[in-house]
Design a protein around this motif. Structure first.
Motif, PDB file in Angstrom:
ATOM      1  N   LYS A   5       0.856  -1.185   0.000  1.00  0.00           N
ATOM      2  CA  LYS A   5       0.000   0.000   0.000  1.00  0.00           C
ATOM      3  C   LYS A   5       0.892   1.234   0.000  1.00  0.00           C
ATOM      4  O   LYS A   5       1.754   1.377   0.864  1.00  0.00           O
ATOM      5  N   ILE A   6       0.666   2.110  -0.971  1.00  0.00           N
ATOM      6  CA  ILE A   6       1.466   3.318  -1.104  1.00  0.00           C
ATOM      7  C   ILE A   6       0.560   4.514  -0.845  1.00  0.00           C
ATOM      8  O   ILE A   6      -0.391   4.754  -1.583  1.00  0.00           O
ATOM      9  N   GLU A   7       0.855   5.242   0.223  1.00  0.00           N
ATOM     10  CA  GLU A   7       0.127   6.466   0.529  1.00  0.00           C
ATOM     11  C   GLU A   7       1.013   7.638   0.135  1.00  0.00           C
ATOM     12  O   GLU A   7       2.173   7.701   0.540  1.00  0.00           O
ATOM     13  N   MET A   8       0.463   8.532  -0.658  1.00  0.00           N
ATOM     14  CA  MET A   8       1.220   9.701  -1.089  1.00  0.00           C
ATOM     15  C   MET A   8       0.260  10.819  -1.448  1.00  0.00           C
ATOM     16  O   MET A   8      -0.939  10.594  -1.598  1.00  0.00           O
ATOM     17  N   ASN A   9       0.811  12.021  -1.551  1.00  0.00           N
ATOM     18  CA  ASN A   9      -0.017  13.151  -1.967  1.00  0.00           C
ATOM     19  C   ASN A   9      -0.649  12.864  -3.318  1.00  0.00           C
ATOM     20  O   ASN A   9      -0.016  12.269  -4.195  1.00  0.00           O
ATOM     21  N   GLU A  10      -1.874  13.293  -3.467  1.00  0.00           N
ATOM     22  CA  GLU A  10      -2.547  13.120  -4.751  1.00  0.00           C
ATOM     23  C   GLU A  10      -1.868  13.974  -5.815  1.00  0.00           C
ATOM     24  O   GLU A  10      -1.112  14.893  -5.499  1.00  0.00           O
ATOM     25  N   GLY A  11      -2.119  13.640  -7.072  1.00  0.00           N
ATOM     26  CA  GLY A  11      -1.595  14.456  -8.154  1.00  0.00           C
ATOM     27  C   GLY A  11      -0.729  13.704  -9.149  1.00  0.00           C
ATOM     28  O   GLY A  11      -0.368  14.258 -10.178  1.00  0.00           O
ATOM     29  N   ARG A  12      -0.371  12.450  -8.855  1.00  0.00           N
ATOM     30  CA  ARG A  12       0.414  11.686  -9.825  1.00  0.00           C
ATOM     31  C   ARG A  12      -0.479  11.251 -10.972  1.00  0.00           C
ATOM     32  O   ARG A  12      -1.655  10.969 -10.794  1.00  0.00           O
ATOM     33  N   THR A  13       0.096  11.181 -12.151  1.00  0.00           N
ATOM     34  CA  THR A  13      -0.663  10.760 -13.331  1.00  0.00           C
ATOM     35  C   THR A  13      -0.781   9.234 -13.351  1.00  0.00           C
ATOM     36  O   THR A  13       0.023   8.533 -12.701  1.00  0.00           O
ATOM     37  N   PRO A  14      -1.737   8.714 -14.116  1.00  0.00           N
ATOM     38  CA  PRO A  14      -1.813   7.257 -14.266  1.00  0.00           C
ATOM     39  C   PRO A  14      -0.511   6.674 -14.821  1.00  0.00           C
ATOM     40  O   PRO A  14      -0.103   5.573 -14.419  1.00  0.00           O
ATOM     41  N   GLU A  15       0.147   7.399 -15.695  1.00  0.00           N
ATOM     42  CA  GLU A  15       1.421   6.927 -16.253  1.00  0.00           C
ATOM     43  C   GLU A  15       2.498   6.826 -15.176  1.00  0.00           C
ATOM     44  O   GLU A  15       3.283   5.869 -15.161  1.00  0.00           O
ATOM     45  N   GLN A  16       2.544   7.802 -14.283  1.00  0.00           N
ATOM     46  CA  GLN A  16       3.515   7.765 -13.191  1.00  0.00           C
ATOM     47  C   GLN A  16       3.238   6.587 -12.260  1.00  0.00           C
ATOM     48  O   GLN A  16       4.159   5.894 -11.826  1.00  0.00           O
ATOM     49  N   LYS A  17       1.965   6.367 -11.947  1.00  0.00           N
ATOM     50  CA  LYS A  17       1.603   5.253 -11.074  1.00  0.00           C
ATOM     51  C   LYS A  17       1.932   3.915 -11.731  1.00  0.00           C
ATOM     52  O   LYS A  17       2.417   2.988 -11.079  1.00  0.00           O
ATOM     53  N   ALA A  18       1.681   3.805 -13.021  1.00  0.00           N
ATOM     54  CA  ALA A  18       1.988   2.564 -13.739  1.00  0.00           C
ATOM     55  C   ALA A  18       3.484   2.284 -13.718  1.00  0.00           C
ATOM     56  O   ALA A  18       3.913   1.142 -13.485  1.00  0.00           O
ATOM     57  N   ALA A  19       4.293   3.313 -13.947  1.00  0.00           N
ATOM     58  CA  ALA A  19       5.749   3.141 -13.927  1.00  0.00           C
ATOM     59  C   ALA A  19       6.222   2.739 -12.534  1.00  0.00           C
ATOM     60  O   ALA A  19       7.089   1.863 -12.381  1.00  0.00           O
ATOM     61  N   LEU A  20       5.667   3.359 -11.512  1.00  0.00           N
ATOM     62  CA  LEU A  20       6.022   3.025 -10.140  1.00  0.00           C
ATOM     63  C   LEU A  20       5.611   1.591  -9.809  1.00  0.00           C
ATOM     64  O   LEU A  20       6.371   0.840  -9.190  1.00  0.00           O
ATOM     65  N   ALA A  21       4.418   1.197 -10.232  1.00  0.00           N
ATOM     66  CA  ALA A  21       3.939  -0.169  -9.991  1.00  0.00           C
ATOM     67  C   ALA A  21       4.858  -1.194 -10.655  1.00  0.00           C
ATOM     68  O   ALA A  21       5.181  -2.226 -10.052  1.00  0.00           O
ATOM     69  N   ARG A  22       5.292  -0.919 -11.873  1.00  0.00           N
ATOM     70  CA  ARG A  22       6.211  -1.832 -12.557  1.00  0.00           C
ATOM     71  C   ARG A  22       7.533  -1.944 -11.800  1.00  0.00           C
ATOM     72  O   ARG A  22       8.058  -3.044 -11.593  1.00  0.00           O
ATOM     73  N   ALA A  23       8.082  -0.800 -11.403  1.00  0.00           N
ATOM     74  CA  ALA A  23       9.374  -0.802 -10.717  1.00  0.00           C
ATOM     75  C   ALA A  23       9.300  -1.531  -9.374  1.00  0.00           C
ATOM     76  O   ALA A  23      10.196  -2.305  -9.022  1.00  0.00           O
ATOM     77  N   ILE A  24       8.242  -1.292  -8.623  1.00  0.00           N
ATOM     78  CA  ILE A  24       8.087  -1.949  -7.324  1.00  0.00           C
ATOM     79  C   ILE A  24       7.872  -3.446  -7.508  1.00  0.00           C
ATOM     80  O   ILE A  24       8.463  -4.266  -6.794  1.00  0.00           O
ATOM     81  N   THR A  25       7.047  -3.812  -8.471  1.00  0.00           N
ATOM     82  CA  THR A  25       6.815  -5.227  -8.751  1.00  0.00           C
ATOM     83  C   THR A  25       8.113  -5.913  -9.133  1.00  0.00           C
ATOM     84  O   THR A  25       8.427  -6.999  -8.631  1.00  0.00           O
ATOM     85  N   ASP A  26       8.891  -5.285 -10.009  1.00  0.00           N
ATOM     86  CA  ASP A  26      10.183  -5.850 -10.409  1.00  0.00           C
ATOM     87  C   ASP A  26      11.073  -6.083  -9.191  1.00  0.00           C
ATOM     88  O   ASP A  26      11.726  -7.120  -9.076  1.00  0.00           O
ATOM     89  N   ALA A  27      11.118  -5.113  -8.277  1.00  0.00           N
ATOM     90  CA  ALA A  27      11.960  -5.223  -7.090  1.00  0.00           C
ATOM     91  C   ALA A  27      11.497  -6.355  -6.183  1.00  0.00           C
ATOM     92  O   ALA A  27      12.321  -7.111  -5.651  1.00  0.00           O
TER      93      ALA A  27
END
Length: 62
Positions: A5-27
């Protein structure tokens, strides 16, 4: 099943969230030996007026 679960300030784009999800999943796959399909990630976007740091709201009322 890793649940992240990632809590952060709102405002990230769907593209940013997708990239973050990929990177975290890879790790998690690489370092924890989890199967990719078992990694769950939830983004909890929190409005700035609901965060405080050092006793001060991030979005101070005028």
């Amino acid at each position: 099943m890793p649940y992240i679960k990632i809590e952060m300030n709102e405002g990230r784009t769907p593209e940013q969230k997708a990239a973050l999800a990929r990177a975290i999943t890879d790790a998690v796959v690489e370092h924890a030996g989890a199967k990719r399909e078992s990694v769950w990630i939830v983004f909890d976007d929190v409005a700035r007026q609901n965060w405080a740091v050092a006793g001060e709201l991030l979005d101070k009322p005028a």
